[in-house]
Design an enzyme around this catalytic site. Structure first.
Site, PDB file in Angstrom:
ATOM      1  N   SER A 180       0.797  -1.238   0.000  1.00  0.00           N
ATOM      2  CA  SER A 180       0.000   0.000   0.000  1.00  0.00           C
ATOM      3  C   SER A 180       0.822   1.276   0.000  1.00  0.00           C
ATOM      4  CB  SER A 180      -0.907   0.039   1.227  1.00  0.00           C
ATOM      5  OG  SER A 180      -2.154  -0.457   0.879  1.00  0.00           O
ATOM      6  N   LYS A 224       0.471   3.324  -2.952  1.00  0.00           N
ATOM      7  CA  LYS A 224      -0.703   4.194  -3.173  1.00  0.00           C
ATOM      8  C   LYS A 224      -0.294   5.677  -3.173  1.00  0.00           C
ATOM      9  CE  LYS A 224      -3.911   0.822  -1.143  1.00  0.00           C
ATOM     10  NZ  LYS A 224      -4.638   0.412   0.058  1.00  0.00           N
ATOM     11  N   TYR A 238      -3.099  -2.138 -10.472  1.00  0.00           N
ATOM     12  CA  TYR A 238      -3.045  -2.025  -9.004  1.00  0.00           C
ATOM     13  C   TYR A 238      -2.125  -3.103  -8.404  1.00  0.00           C
ATOM     14  CZ  TYR A 238      -4.577  -2.247  -4.144  1.00  0.00           C
ATOM     15  OH  TYR A 238      -4.590  -2.284  -2.779  1.00  0.00           O
ATOM     16  N   TYR A 297      -4.247   2.982   8.102  1.00  0.00           N
ATOM     17  CA  TYR A 297      -5.444   2.148   8.188  1.00  0.00           C
ATOM     18  C   TYR A 297      -6.366   2.686   9.278  1.00  0.00           C
ATOM     19  CZ  TYR A 297      -2.475  -1.024   5.482  1.00  0.00           C
ATOM     20  OH  TYR A 297      -1.654  -1.567   4.545  1.00  0.00           O
ATOM     21  N   VAL A 317       0.844  -3.824   3.848  1.00  0.00           N
ATOM     22  CA  VAL A 317       0.772  -5.142   4.475  1.00  0.00           C
ATOM     23  C   VAL A 317       2.048  -5.972   4.272  1.00  0.00           C
ATOM     24  CG1 VAL A 317      -1.753  -5.281   4.521  1.00  0.00           C
ATOM     25  CG2 VAL A 317      -0.503  -6.164   2.528  1.00  0.00           C
TER      26      VAL A 317
HETATM   27  N1  GLU Z   1      -2.232  -5.381  -2.370  1.00  0.00           N
HETATM   28  C1  GLU Z   1      -2.829  -5.278  -1.071  1.00  0.00           C
HETATM   29  C2  GLU Z   1      -4.326  -5.435  -1.149  1.00  0.00           C
HETATM   30  O1  GLU Z   1      -4.904  -4.969  -2.060  1.00  0.00           O
HETATM   31  C3  GLU Z   1      -2.450  -3.958  -0.486  1.00  0.00           C
HETATM   32  C4  GLU Z   1      -2.984  -3.798   0.886  1.00  0.00           C
HETATM   33  C5  GLU Z   1      -2.166  -2.939   1.774  1.00  0.00           C
HETATM   34  O2  GLU Z   1      -0.933  -2.965   1.786  1.00  0.00           O
HETATM   35  O3  GLU Z   1      -2.820  -2.206   2.526  1.00  0.00           O
HETATM   36  O4  GLU Z   1      -4.948  -6.025  -0.323  1.00  0.00           O
END
Ligand code: GLU
Length: 309
Positions: free
Chosen positions: A68, A71, A193, A245, A263
């Site tokens: 993430s 992002k 993604y 989060y 994650v």
């Molecule tokens: N590729 C992970 C998902 O889509 C990223 C989640 C994350 O790192 O928060 O669940």
């Protein structure tokens, strides 16, 4: 603030050694099976400063799945492409829900709460997949440019694992498409993604790649404008309210820095006008944040009085 770099080196070493059994309190993410194979005892930390220092300790040069944290970079690219019109398709509010929750998205008619929950990041992935002839290559070359390292790669194992276990992300994307908020074909959105999440980088590279957010949008190493000053403030605001989060409020309360975790166990924290911290240790707490990473970043922030509030 950090005055003496050699002093900081010693502090990082002693903070890491105090964490050597703490990782056992967390669990490595296994909903993406490839992530579950990473040795849980690895841990590293780096602090990069806008005046060119980098202080590091532990497994700071071991590449890990940025997940993430990607992002942030996708958001920068989408903001640069779309300008203010992006904010008609995604909002900038904390969600108060787990990062991959689908409930709110239906109530709110396919408009994600913010760009760093999965729905919002998929929306950003749609913008990139729709605006670039090859968004995956564009993303990879953006990362290579920021890290100043052409060897940065996508971990194909992680990518395939995400694709094979990506039903929830697919559900989020299809739901947004049903509301008319996704333009590209869903497999292309998901492929973009999962590609950006599957990039591997180490603590030193990530800390240096984000220096522009500590420096009003400008990469201090070469004076390149990565995003506008206003957008760097906006991204830091979103990271402050939503980057950790469903523990973002507690993180703002106890640490007080714009931050993003993934994650894969990485956490990056921006120290405005000073630098960036990146900490990594794979085992996660119940919110999805690295247990050791949280301790390291809050230890550094509290010791040095870094809270922006
Ligand atoms: N590729 C992970 C998902 O889509 C990223 C989640 C994350 O790192 O928060 O669940």
């Amino acid at each position: 603030m950090i005055k003496d770099i050699s002093d900081l080196t010693l502090k990082l070493k002693s903070m890491l050694s105090s964490q050597h059994s703490v990782y056992l309190k967390g669990s490595v993410a296994d909903y993406i099976p490839a992530l579950a194979t990473v040795p849980p005892q690895l841990m590293g930390v780096s602090v990069a400063t806008i005046d060119g220092h980098i202080v590091s300790s532990g497994d700071d040069q071991v590449p890990f799945s940025i997940q993430s944290i990607s992002k942030i970079f996708g958001l920068v690219m989408a903001m640069n492409r779309m300008g203010d019109s992006l904010w008609q398709r995604v909002r900038m509010e904390p969600s108060g829900q787990p990062f991959n929750s689908i409930i709110q998205l239906e109530w709110e008619k396919g408009i994600p709460r913010n760009p760093v929950i999965n729905a919002g990041a998929l929306l950003v992935a749609d913008v990139l997949a729709s605006h670039y002839s090859s968004s995956k290559l564009a993303f990879l070359s953006f990362m290579r440019q920021l890290a100043n390292d052409e060897s940065i790669q996508i971990d194909q194992n992680v990518y395939q694992s995400e694709l094979a276990h990506g039903n929830r992300n697919a559900a989020l994307a299809y739901l947004m498409k049903s509301f008319g908020n996704i333009e590209a074909e869903i497999p292309d959105v998901l492929s973009h993604y999962f590609t950006q999440c599957s990039i591997t980088m180490n603590c030193q590279q990530l800390a240096q790649s984000l220096l522009f957010l500590a420096n009003k949008g400008i990469d201090p190493r070469n004076n390149k404008v990565i995003c506008t000053r206003q957008d760097s403030h906006r991204i830091n605001a979103i990271l402050s309210t939503s980057g950790m989060y469903d523990q973002s409020g507690e993180f703002a309360f106890s640490v007080g820095l714009p931050a993003k975790s993934g994650v894969g166990g990485g956490i990056v924290a921006i120290i405005p006008n000073y630098g960036v911290i990146c900490a990594w240790s794979p085992p996660l707490n119940k919110f999805g944040n690295s247990v050791v990473g949280m301790n390291l970043i809050s230890g550094i922030a509290n010791e040095l009085g870094l809270s922006i509030y």
